[in-house]
Write an enzyme that holds these catalytic residues in place. Structure first.
Site, PDB file in Angstrom:
ATOM      1  N   ARG A  31      94.936  -1.788 -20.649  1.00  0.00           N
ATOM      2  CA  ARG A  31      94.404  -1.676 -22.012  1.00  0.00           C
ATOM      3  C   ARG A  31      94.387  -3.063 -22.672  1.00  0.00           C
ATOM      4  O   ARG A  31      93.424  -3.455 -23.323  1.00  0.00           O
ATOM      5  CB  ARG A  31      95.270  -0.701 -22.806  1.00  0.00           C
ATOM      6  CG  ARG A  31      94.901  -0.505 -24.280  1.00  0.00           C
ATOM      7  CD  ARG A  31      95.746   0.635 -24.826  1.00  0.00           C
ATOM      8  NE  ARG A  31      95.791   0.683 -26.282  1.00  0.00           N
ATOM      9  CZ  ARG A  31      94.898   1.332 -27.039  1.00  0.00           C
ATOM     10  NH1 ARG A  31      93.874   1.945 -26.476  1.00  0.00           N
ATOM     11  NH2 ARG A  31      95.028   1.361 -28.358  1.00  0.00           N
TER      12      ARG A  31
ATOM     13  N   ARG B 186      94.366   4.795 -23.719  1.00  0.00           N
ATOM     14  CA  ARG B 186      95.804   4.877 -23.459  1.00  0.00           C
ATOM     15  C   ARG B 186      96.063   5.810 -22.281  1.00  0.00           C
ATOM     16  O   ARG B 186      95.247   6.670 -21.953  1.00  0.00           O
ATOM     17  CB  ARG B 186      96.542   5.405 -24.690  1.00  0.00           C
ATOM     18  CG  ARG B 186      96.378   4.565 -25.949  1.00  0.00           C
ATOM     19  CD  ARG B 186      97.080   5.231 -27.123  1.00  0.00           C
ATOM     20  NE  ARG B 186      97.009   4.435 -28.330  1.00  0.00           N
ATOM     21  CZ  ARG B 186      96.072   4.573 -29.271  1.00  0.00           C
ATOM     22  NH1 ARG B 186      95.122   5.494 -29.121  1.00  0.00           N
ATOM     23  NH2 ARG B 186      96.069   3.813 -30.345  1.00  0.00           N
TER      24      ARG B 186
ATOM     25  N   LYS C 231      96.052   9.062 -31.007  1.00  0.00           N
ATOM     26  CA  LYS C 231      97.278   9.323 -31.761  1.00  0.00           C
ATOM     27  C   LYS C 231      96.970  10.134 -33.017  1.00  0.00           C
ATOM     28  O   LYS C 231      95.942   9.951 -33.654  1.00  0.00           O
ATOM     29  CB  LYS C 231      97.947   7.999 -32.143  1.00  0.00           C
ATOM     30  CG  LYS C 231      98.581   7.269 -30.958  1.00  0.00           C
ATOM     31  CD  LYS C 231      99.332   6.037 -31.423  1.00  0.00           C
ATOM     32  CE  LYS C 231     100.053   5.352 -30.263  1.00  0.00           C
ATOM     33  NZ  LYS C 231     100.786   4.147 -30.700  1.00  0.00           N
TER      34      LYS C 231
ATOM     35  N   HIS D 224      92.573   1.876 -32.988  1.00  0.00           N
ATOM     36  CA  HIS D 224      93.590   1.374 -33.903  1.00  0.00           C
ATOM     37  C   HIS D 224      93.247   1.768 -35.336  1.00  0.00           C
ATOM     38  O   HIS D 224      92.071   1.770 -35.722  1.00  0.00           O
ATOM     39  CB  HIS D 224      93.699  -0.151 -33.815  1.00  0.00           C
ATOM     40  CG  HIS D 224      94.395  -0.631 -32.585  1.00  0.00           C
ATOM     41  ND1 HIS D 224      94.262  -1.915 -32.088  1.00  0.00           N
ATOM     42  CD2 HIS D 224      95.245  -0.002 -31.735  1.00  0.00           C
ATOM     43  CE1 HIS D 224      94.998  -2.038 -31.001  1.00  0.00           C
ATOM     44  NE2 HIS D 224      95.596  -0.905 -30.767  1.00  0.00           N
TER      45      HIS D 224
ATOM     46  N   TYR E 134      95.985  -8.931 -29.603  1.00  0.00           N
ATOM     47  CA  TYR E 134      95.246  -9.297 -28.396  1.00  0.00           C
ATOM     48  C   TYR E 134      94.573 -10.658 -28.508  1.00  0.00           C
ATOM     49  O   TYR E 134      94.061 -11.177 -27.524  1.00  0.00           O
ATOM     50  CB  TYR E 134      94.200  -8.225 -28.077  1.00  0.00           C
ATOM     51  CG  TYR E 134      94.820  -6.881 -27.806  1.00  0.00           C
ATOM     52  CD1 TYR E 134      95.551  -6.645 -26.648  1.00  0.00           C
ATOM     53  CD2 TYR E 134      94.696  -5.840 -28.727  1.00  0.00           C
ATOM     54  CE1 TYR E 134      96.134  -5.415 -26.406  1.00  0.00           C
ATOM     55  CE2 TYR E 134      95.279  -4.607 -28.487  1.00  0.00           C
ATOM     56  CZ  TYR E 134      95.988  -4.397 -27.336  1.00  0.00           C
ATOM     57  OH  TYR E 134      96.580  -3.185 -27.099  1.00  0.00           O
TER      58      TYR E 134
ATOM     59  N   HIS F 226      99.217   0.271 -19.737  1.00  0.00           N
ATOM     60  CA  HIS F 226      99.068  -0.452 -20.996  1.00  0.00           C
ATOM     61  C   HIS F 226      98.579  -1.876 -20.763  1.00  0.00           C
ATOM     62  O   HIS F 226      97.853  -2.433 -21.592  1.00  0.00           O
ATOM     63  CB  HIS F 226     100.379  -0.474 -21.776  1.00  0.00           C
ATOM     64  CG  HIS F 226     100.252  -1.135 -23.118  1.00  0.00           C
ATOM     65  ND1 HIS F 226      99.639  -0.511 -24.186  1.00  0.00           N
ATOM     66  CD2 HIS F 226     100.619  -2.369 -23.554  1.00  0.00           C
ATOM     67  CE1 HIS F 226      99.635  -1.337 -25.226  1.00  0.00           C
ATOM     68  NE2 HIS F 226     100.223  -2.457 -24.871  1.00  0.00           N
TER      69      HIS F 226
END
Length: 296
Positions: free
Chosen positions: A243, A146, A170, A266, A275, A240
């Site tokens: 990514r 990211r 995150k 994730h 995706y 992004h």
């Protein structure tokens, strides 16, 4: 008072970024302004779902998209969950709320040809800036990290000899991502030029500006947009999108979804499955051009 405690909770207990906590606060203020204007005696802590529905309807009438409405309501829902957890309310007025339906937009990734043109055919500046710019683009494309992770990357988390980088994702989740030999070579060249900078104001950060400061989000976005504007007519040219391109190209070349999930950081496979849409388009194209029934 509760709003400030809520933001502290997001930052300290949920490990949300300052920007995310600020966005939640803005959504709460937006709702607070609405109830102060239309329901003078109501407070954030004492609202009914009927009142919240009035707010939702007013946003729809103002042509605010369903996606934006859902995001604002999600912030409100999180606030009431916090009040419930801290026993300041007994019922969450949004407990049975269902999100509005939003059209799913399929993002079209960069093609392999576009990536190749940016990395191998465009002109980059000599020295530090050129090496840094190309490495940023290549690292996005070969690792899928990211923008926030790239900006926050620490120099001691880049292990060139072992071919890995440690990324803080995150909610402060760490993950180790392998880097390709070609990236290792670029990193060595970049670090050589980085050492020659006259000032290293924030030397713990791997990527720096020419003045020695760490990167910022606007700089990174503009860098990606500027370079890809030379080769692509796609509307969205952002970190992004790189990514997204990383994940799509990995799928197209046979990588399994679970591996991509781990690389992207994730928490659930459902986040990664988005995706597969672009990969399916590629699969359809291969199928159409390869199946003998379509050769007649």
């Amino acid at each position: 008072m509760n709003q400030q405690k809520f933001q502290d909770y997001l930052l300290l207990e949920k490990n949300y970024s300052k920007l995310t906590a600020l966005a939640y606060g803005k959504d709460l203020d937006f709702f607070k302004n609405f109830i102060e204007e239309h329901f003078a005696n109501a407070t954030l802590e004492e609202v009914s779902y009927t009142l919240i529905r009035s707010w939702i309807v007013s946003m729809i009438d103002s042509n605010i998209s369903n996606t934006s409405v859902n995001r604002k309501v999600a912030s409100l829902k999180a606030f009431y969950k916090f009040l419930l957890k801290t026993k300041q309310i007994e019922v969450n007025p949004l407990s049975k709320h269902k999100a509005l339906k939003s059209p799913k937009k399929i993002q079209i990734p960069f093609s392999e040809d576009e990536i190749n043109k940016v990395l191998n055919q465009l002109h980059y500046k000599e020295g530090f800036e050129g090496l840094r710019d190309k490495l940023i683009i290549d690292l996005f494309y070969t690792t899928g990290i990211r923008r926030s992770e790239l900006i926050a990357l620490q120099i001691f988390n880049v292990d060139v000899s072992n071919g890995t980088i440690k990324v803080i994702g995150k909610r402060n989740k760490e993950r180790i991502i392998p880097i390709l030999p070609i990236i290792q070579i670029q990193i060595k060249s970049y670090l050589f030029e980085r050492k020659a900078l006259p000032v290293l104001l924030q030397q713990d950060f791997f990527f720096l500006l020419q003045n020695g400061n760490k990167l910022n989000e606007t700089f990174v976005y503009r860098l990606i947009n500027d370079y890809f504007s030379n080769v692509s007519e796609k509307v969205k040219k952002s970190p992004h999108m790189l990514r997204h391109t990383f994940a799509t190209h990995m799928l197209n070349h046979g990588a399994d979804l679970n591996s991509i999930k781990e690389l992207l950081g994730h928490s659930s496979l459902a986040s990664t499955q988005v995706y597969t849409h672009s990969s399916l388009a590629e699969l359809k194209n291969v199928y159409k051009n390869s199946h003998p029934r379509n050769q007649r």
